[in-house]
Write a protein that holds these residues in place. Sequence first.
Motif, PDB file in Angstrom:
ATOM      1  N   THR A 182      -1.567 -20.212   0.123  1.00 50.84           N
ATOM      2  CA  THR A 182      -0.576 -19.356  -0.519  1.00 50.84           C
ATOM      3  C   THR A 182      -0.664 -19.570  -2.016  1.00 50.84           C
ATOM      4  OG1 THR A 182       0.915 -19.438   1.375  1.00 50.84           O
ATOM      5  CG2 THR A 182       1.870 -18.815  -0.738  1.00 50.84           C
ATOM      6  N   ALA A 242       1.891 -15.167   0.634  1.00 50.69           N
ATOM      7  CA  ALA A 242       1.177 -15.520   1.853  1.00 50.69           C
ATOM      8  C   ALA A 242      -0.260 -15.023   1.758  1.00 50.69           C
ATOM      9  CB  ALA A 242       1.874 -14.918   3.075  1.00 50.69           C
ATOM     10  N   LYS A 294       7.622  -8.962   9.354  1.00 52.41           N
ATOM     11  CA  LYS A 294       7.343 -10.396   9.505  1.00 52.41           C
ATOM     12  C   LYS A 294       6.169 -10.599  10.474  1.00 52.41           C
ATOM     13  CE  LYS A 294       8.884 -14.756   8.751  1.00 52.41           C
ATOM     14  NZ  LYS A 294       8.998 -15.378   7.424  1.00 52.41           N
ATOM     15  N   TYR A 313       3.763 -12.852  10.378  1.00 48.39           N
ATOM     16  CA  TYR A 313       3.471 -14.266  10.592  1.00 48.39           C
ATOM     17  C   TYR A 313       4.784 -15.038  10.632  1.00 48.39           C
ATOM     18  CZ  TYR A 313      -1.213 -12.927   8.946  1.00 48.39           C
ATOM     19  OH  TYR A 313      -2.431 -12.329   8.768  1.00 48.39           O
ATOM     20  N   PRO A 314       5.063 -15.778  11.704  1.00 52.20           N
ATOM     21  CA  PRO A 314       6.364 -16.470  11.796  1.00 52.20           C
ATOM     22  C   PRO A 314       6.548 -17.555  10.746  1.00 52.20           C
ATOM     23  CG  PRO A 314       4.909 -17.127  13.602  1.00 52.20           C
ATOM     24  CD  PRO A 314       4.240 -15.978  12.915  1.00 52.20           C
ATOM     25  N   ASP A 315       5.440 -18.109  10.225  1.00 55.65           N
ATOM     26  CA  ASP A 315       5.549 -19.230   9.293  1.00 55.65           C
ATOM     27  C   ASP A 315       5.193 -18.843   7.861  1.00 55.65           C
ATOM     28  OD1 ASP A 315       2.927 -18.739   9.895  1.00 55.65           O
ATOM     29  OD2 ASP A 315       2.326 -20.842  10.020  1.00 55.65           O
ATOM     30  N   GLN A 316       5.150 -17.518   7.580  1.00 54.66           N
ATOM     31  CA  GLN A 316       4.832 -17.062   6.239  1.00 54.66           C
ATOM     32  C   GLN A 316       5.924 -16.106   5.747  1.00 54.66           C
ATOM     33  OE1 GLN A 316       2.463 -18.210   4.434  1.00 54.66           O
ATOM     34  NE2 GLN A 316       0.916 -19.042   5.820  1.00 54.66           N
ATOM     35  N   ARG A 359      13.420 -11.212  11.790  1.00 55.47           N
ATOM     36  CA  ARG A 359      12.728 -12.481  11.595  1.00 55.47           C
ATOM     37  C   ARG A 359      12.509 -12.787  10.113  1.00 55.47           C
ATOM     38  NH1 ARG A 359      10.657 -14.310  16.381  1.00 55.47           N
ATOM     39  NH2 ARG A 359      10.397 -12.784  18.069  1.00 55.47           N
ATOM     40  N   ARG A 360      12.590 -11.764   9.290  1.00 52.18           N
ATOM     41  CA  ARG A 360      12.334 -11.939   7.853  1.00 52.18           C
ATOM     42  C   ARG A 360      13.458 -12.702   7.165  1.00 52.18           C
ATOM     43  NH1 ARG A 360      13.872  -7.799   4.208  1.00 52.18           N
ATOM     44  NH2 ARG A 360      13.212  -8.272   2.072  1.00 52.18           N
ATOM     45  N   LEU A 400      13.690 -18.391   1.415  1.00 53.51           N
ATOM     46  CA  LEU A 400      12.441 -17.624   1.449  1.00 53.51           C
ATOM     47  C   LEU A 400      12.480 -16.464   0.449  1.00 53.51           C
ATOM     48  CD1 LEU A 400      11.639 -17.430   5.284  1.00 53.51           C
ATOM     49  CD2 LEU A 400      10.511 -18.840   3.552  1.00 53.51           C
TER      50      LEU A 400
END
Length: 469
Positions: free
Chosen positions: A190, A227, A271, A273-276, A333-334, A339
């Motif tokens: 990132t 990301a 969203k 990617y769950p971790d981005q 999810r966003r 974040l």
Amino acid sequence: MPPTASSDPPADPPPAIADGAALAEFRAFLDRHPDIAHVDGLFFDLCCVVRGKRYPIADAGKLFVEGMQIPESIALLDVTGDCNDPLGRGFSDGDPDCIAVPIPGTLAPVPWGDVPSAQVLLTLVTQEGAPAMVDPRHILDRVVRRLAADGLTATVAVELEFFLVDPERGPGGAPRPPLSPVTGRRDLRTQVYGMADLDDFQLFLRAVESACLVQGVPAFTASSEFAPGQFEINLKHVGSALQAADHALLLRRVVEWVAERHGFEATFMSKPYPDQAGNGMHIHMSLMDADGRNLFDDGGAAGSDLMRHAIAGLQAAMAESMAVFAPHANAYRRFAPNLYVPVNPTWGYNNRSVAFRVPASGGAARRIEHRVPGADANPYLVLAAILAAAHHGIAARLDPGEPVTGNACETVDATLPWTWRRALEALGTGTILRRYLGGEYLDLYKATKWIEMEKFQAVIAPHEYDWYL
């Protein structure tokens, strides 16, 4: 949905094109582009899916004289393309046709095809020529006219984030960052605002810029985001909310097509990617008077009282607007703490952690940045909701409270609807948007999305078998 029978007698021209201006624009376009082989008449539905028909050049003039007969229910399809007969609109009422007519000034070449072609944006009208209530563009126009009655005009710019992804999916169909065209490696880092990412994908970004120039889409800056494979492209401010929404949807179309031509896929999914980081649609908005003066600027450092009233209106309508800003399951999810995504209705100056940011630029550039919507929301409806809320705050002289300094996105406001179901319920019980966008349309929107939600929940995800079988 059966097509209109070719044996139907030609209808009288809709009032929107009866004066011959549309046909004159088409003929002038052909004089400049004599090699055009076909014209695509297209419009964007409730879920931003582009729909329409393709006309061989020999028949394309009909579109600019008669318009296109097309089922009215086409504007109420869910994201899977199904007509679910919301509130009896579809098979229950015989699926009647409306007429899609060209929007002046939107006829443009399509620069990415193998065959020289053109496209024109369409808007829906009834058989009598009145605006078709199901068209999201008319919903925004309704709000624009409401503001105009009070001498207000919005100046708007849209910022859109998106991901480039590898067409070859990962395990379980999950997206993967693309391979760099320069190094051939998959970047998992990132590097926000990193110039190396812009250099690696410069041919793609240059092709997007060129296509936007050909199509009259005022894109002017690009940046890498938070990301791998994520970019943001900004659109210039324009003095028409309708045109700003047109530009946003046309930019999406350009990005998706150019990405495919360069061996990528582009997604505006909120969203992926769950971790981005997720993809946002940031709306920059100010209000002008009849003389073009920015009413958010009063010459002081803090902006005008009218600007603060508008912010308070955005706060007041945030809960009932969430179903528009976040239109499906993935969109929720966003929203998570820390974040740079709003998780409460705060506002502040030069602060990206709030929902309603007043950027550092002052004077004639004084504006509000609305940071809540996802990139996959419908920009016509997003702008309609934002302008309606701002006008409500101004009319009621609401107070937004004190601006926030420091990190505002640590604490999630539990009173706001952070699930799809709760958001649709809030839309149904809300009163602000209903007065501006119209209760009939909001009921249709809610019904369409409610059925989509139930269809989504009926699908068993792989992890459900892993966890419970």
